[in-house]
Design an enzyme around this catalytic site. Structure first.
Site, PDB file in Angstrom:
ATOM      1  N   ARG B 271     -26.772   2.205  -4.543  1.00  0.00           N
ATOM      2  CA  ARG B 271     -26.191   2.786  -3.328  1.00  0.00           C
ATOM      3  C   ARG B 271     -26.848   4.148  -3.113  1.00  0.00           C
ATOM      4  O   ARG B 271     -26.387   5.160  -3.650  1.00  0.00           O
ATOM      5  CB  ARG B 271     -24.679   2.923  -3.501  1.00  0.00           C
ATOM      6  CG  ARG B 271     -23.917   3.074  -2.190  1.00  0.00           C
ATOM      7  CD  ARG B 271     -22.516   3.575  -2.427  1.00  0.00           C
ATOM      8  NE  ARG B 271     -22.518   4.989  -2.782  1.00  0.00           N
ATOM      9  CZ  ARG B 271     -21.593   5.581  -3.524  1.00  0.00           C
ATOM     10  NH1 ARG B 271     -20.582   4.900  -4.015  1.00  0.00           N
ATOM     11  NH2 ARG B 271     -21.684   6.886  -3.796  1.00  0.00           N
ATOM     12  N   HIS B 275     -20.635   6.456  -0.452  1.00  0.00           N
ATOM     13  CA  HIS B 275     -19.798   5.261  -0.358  1.00  0.00           C
ATOM     14  C   HIS B 275     -19.503   4.937   1.095  1.00  0.00           C
ATOM     15  O   HIS B 275     -19.590   3.803   1.543  1.00  0.00           O
ATOM     16  CB  HIS B 275     -18.488   5.477  -1.125  1.00  0.00           C
ATOM     17  CG  HIS B 275     -17.421   4.481  -0.793  1.00  0.00           C
ATOM     18  ND1 HIS B 275     -17.470   3.171  -1.201  1.00  0.00           N
ATOM     19  CD2 HIS B 275     -16.285   4.601  -0.052  1.00  0.00           C
ATOM     20  CE1 HIS B 275     -16.405   2.523  -0.742  1.00  0.00           C
ATOM     21  NE2 HIS B 275     -15.677   3.363  -0.039  1.00  0.00           N
ATOM     22  N   TYR B 284     -20.427  14.272  -7.444  1.00  0.00           N
ATOM     23  CA  TYR B 284     -20.307  13.550  -8.716  1.00  0.00           C
ATOM     24  C   TYR B 284     -21.615  12.922  -9.204  1.00  0.00           C
ATOM     25  O   TYR B 284     -21.642  12.313 -10.258  1.00  0.00           O
ATOM     26  CB  TYR B 284     -19.235  12.456  -8.601  1.00  0.00           C
ATOM     27  CG  TYR B 284     -19.409  11.504  -7.423  1.00  0.00           C
ATOM     28  CD1 TYR B 284     -20.338  10.463  -7.470  1.00  0.00           C
ATOM     29  CD2 TYR B 284     -18.659  11.652  -6.251  1.00  0.00           C
ATOM     30  CE1 TYR B 284     -20.508   9.599  -6.400  1.00  0.00           C
ATOM     31  CE2 TYR B 284     -18.823  10.802  -5.179  1.00  0.00           C
ATOM     32  CZ  TYR B 284     -19.739   9.770  -5.246  1.00  0.00           C
ATOM     33  OH  TYR B 284     -19.913   8.924  -4.191  1.00  0.00           O
TER      34      TYR B 284
END
Lengths: 324, 372
Positions: B271, B275, B284
């Site tokens: 990815r 998200h 993160y």
């Protein structure tokens, strides 16, 4: 007309519809060769084969998820959840998926499915074989909820439910599976969804109930009749969408209403019925509407008859609204 | 688009490492090549590019406040479009929420999509769902919902039903590696094994479930190996290699059609983006982790393949990107000029027929609009 019990009537409804509609399939735990732990699907696999009546792995979520896929394809699955106490692993699939497919897809996909599941206490089943979880499903937009009280209605309502184009949670009060007997027409007939039955007419007080509690209410009404009290007894049969006219008409007629259900009181369906009546018949009411229900505890084993709203409690409840 | 299907000599095999067809330079291993026709290869690539262009535009629109949300597939186009290209038109797709590329491959109208993104009166799901939560029955594509993994057992039931009715079709279900921690994943694989359902479990292992890396989802060596426990076939595929994904999907579909049951395909991809537009991965995830994946971009690799094959030139690239951009802009213009759905769409379609209480609530909502 044969005299059958609830199990025989339900079994016959499944047989009638499976003969009529090749898209109906039955799946669940032990429903195949064994015919279900309560025998409701007995003989069906023999007649219709193991592609239309089959045992699944032991997973309620899996039964529901796969049944939804079958319904989206175009079948009319009738999954059985062996006890409604075990329905919660399937809750997400029922409330977020089955109930919402039509709405969220703009009608492109629908889930015509009937979830059959035994409910209720009075069989020495303790907390995990006695629950009445109907309120969770009534609260969910997109589900119809049905609970018959006798063999005639069980068959006719099940046939209507299978033919309905929306998901139906079909609760079967297991305590009266064999105890409730009555004449059942052979072959095809339906009892319409959304229509209550007025089992007794009376002028003094209304009892509104469903499922196994109908029989307790009948006993209570007989006792009260001996005291000269005329009870109007309404068996809702379809809990949602509820037959609002029958409820409100009767409340206006008697002005005194008692709602009876096995499920815990708080946020039980009785609370909704009380509200619907006070919104529509406030000025006709002669007393606060009384709820005679299960208590807000887990369902107890040894003392289940204290927990259940048995006839003496219902009689007391009716006297309470009469003497207000 | 249906190319003549020649069975590759080397197919993906369980426990034999990551299956790939193309090298980074676009050269192919002839024994594994799914041998797409020129038209099919170009359609596959063009759909990947269109998906990327759409993603970029939607992210921009959300940043501008013109739409509320977008969930994209940047970096995963080879997995998503390649798997759609491995199916037949009669096969059914159960989407997760990141597979617009598969829908576009099947001819989903950009205009219909855009009405969903804006929640307009033209939205086929009537503005009832968030952006990127469309349904597309006309192209054999299910209904997007947000709960993770619920579509997995549904696909099993659908695939079983189709076979029960004598069809030779399969169902393919998409999900991310995060979904493999859900009960529905295990339930779905187990039911598929027992029911011998012709279903393809297509796991986009993009390495991140919002902020949680794949190492926090499972102790298993990989995702594909989980299939073994359920008695179905599990293979690992290079998810940035569109041809490998086509070959693996096609093989799984053929197995399903011939009564050989289900396959779990783990596509290893990444990815590259957030998200969704509501997420910021910088909080993160170190950018150094993303850099090598950008270098392995599936779109670039597929373009090199087409160029080596002599069926793609720089002007084609210019044309497809311009056309894609123009089409997206036109669809946006149409959707933005379309009114919102009528009030009644809230209250319709809950059931086949509207019950009394929804009629009453609709009246109440109509009165509420006149309140000050």
């Amino acid at each position: 007309m044969p005299t059958w019990n609830m199990i025989q009537a339900i079994n016959d409804a499944l047989r009638v519809e499976m003969r009529r509609d090749p898209n109906v399939v039955v799946l669940g735990e032990d429903v195949g060769k064994f015919g279900g732990v309560f025998r409701a699907t007995e003989g069906l696999q023999k007649e219709f084969g193991d592609e239309r009546v089959f045992d699944t792995p032991l997973s309620e979520g899996g039964i529901m998820g796969t049944a939804i896929g079958m319904a989206v394809y175009g079948l009319r699955p009738v999954p059985e959840i062996q006890f409604s106490d075990f329905i919660y692993p399937a809750f997400d699939q029922i409330v977020n998926e089955a109930a919402k497919f039509r709405y969220r897809s703009g009608g492109q996909f629908t889930v015509p499915m009937v979830i059959r599941t035994p409910c209720g206490g009075g069989i020495r089943g303790g907390h995990y074989h006695s629950q009445s979880p109907e309120a969770y499903f009534i609260h969910t937009a997109g589900l119809k909820v049905v609970m018959p009280s006798n063999p005639h209605d069980a068959k006719g309502l099940l046939l209507s439910s299978i033919r309905d184009d929306d998901p139906v949670v079909f609760f079967e009060p297991k305590r009266i599976y064999r105890a409730a007997k009555g004449e059942v027409p052979e072959g095809d007939y339906t009892v319409p969804l959304g229509k209550a039955a007025i089992l007794r007419e009376g002028r003094d007080a209304t009892i509104i109930t469903w499922g196994a509690m109908v029989h307790e209410a009948l006993a209570a009404a007989t006792t009260l009749e001996g005291d000269g009290v005329g009870v109007e007894l309404i068996d809702l049969r379809t809990l949602w969408p509820v037959d609002i006219d029958s409820i409100v008409d009767s409340a206006k007629k008697t002005g005194r209403v008692v709602v009876v259900h096995e499920a815990p009181r708080t946020c039980g369906f009785g609370a909704e019925i009380v509200t619907l009546i006070q919104e529509r018949a406030f000025l006709h009411l002669e007393a606060p509407i009384k709820r005679v229900t299960g208590y807000d505890t887990p369902f107890p084993y040894t003392l289940e008859n204290d927990y259940l709203p048995r006839a003496p409690r219902i009689v007391d409840g009716v006297r309470g609204v009469l003497n207000y | 688009m249906a190319a003549k299907k020649t069975k590759p000599v080397v197919a993906p095999t369980p426990n034999s490492g990551v299956f790939s067809v193309m090298k980074a330079d676009g050269s192919v291993d002839a024994r594994r090549d799914p041998k797409l026709s020129t038209a099919a290869a170009r359609h596959l690539y063009e759909t990947m590019v269109r998906t990327r262009v759409l993603d970029e535009r939607m992210t921009m629109l959300q940043r501008q406040g013109r739409i509320g949300f977008h969930i994209g597939s940047m970096g995963e186009e080879a997995t998503i479009v390649g798997s759609a290209a491995g199916l037949d038109a009669g096969d059914f797709i159960f989407p997760c929420y990141r597979e617009i590329g598969a829908a576009l491959y099947r001819g989903f109208s950009l205009e219909t999509y855009m009405h969903n993104m804006f929640g307009t009166a033209g939205d086929t799901v009537k503005g009832r769902q968030m952006p990127d939560h469309y349904s597309a029955r006309e192209i054999g594509f299910g209904s997007v919902s947000s709960p993770v993994g619920t579509q997995i057992p549904q696909a099993v039931g659908y695939a079983w039903a189709a076979r029960h009715k004598g069809e030779k079709s399969v169902a393919l279900v998409y999900f991310g590696e995060g979904a493999t921690s859900e009960g529905d994943f295990h339930v779905g694989l187990n039911f598929a094994g027992v029911m011998k359902a012709p279903v393809i479990f297509l796991c986009r292992n993009n390495h991140w479930a919002i902020s949680v890396p794949v190492a926090r989802q499972t102790r298993s060596e990989n995702i594909a190996v989980k299939a073994e426990a359920y008695g179905i076939r599990g293979v690992q595929v290079d998810g940035n290699d569109a041809l490998a994904v086509v070959a693996a999907t096609r093989e799984a579909a053929e197995r399903g059609r011939h009564g050989e049951g289900a396959t779990l395909i783990e596509c290893l991809t990444y990815r590259v983006g957030a998200h969704s537009t509501s997420d910021d991965p910088r909080v993160y995830r170190a950018d150094e982790e993303v850099v090598p994946w950008r270098a392995q971009d599936g779109i670039d690799r597929m373009r090199r393949y087409l160029e080596r094959r002599g069926i793609w030139k720089p002007s084609d690239e210019e044309t497809v990107r311009t056309k894609a951009d123009d089409a997206v802009k036109a669809a946006i213009k149409t959707a933005e000029a379309t009114a919102e759905p009528d009030l009644e769409t809230i209250f319709e379609g809950v059931f086949a027929e509207q019950p009394w209480h929804l009629r009453e609530e609709w009246d109440e909502a109509a009165r509420a609009r006149d309140l000050k």
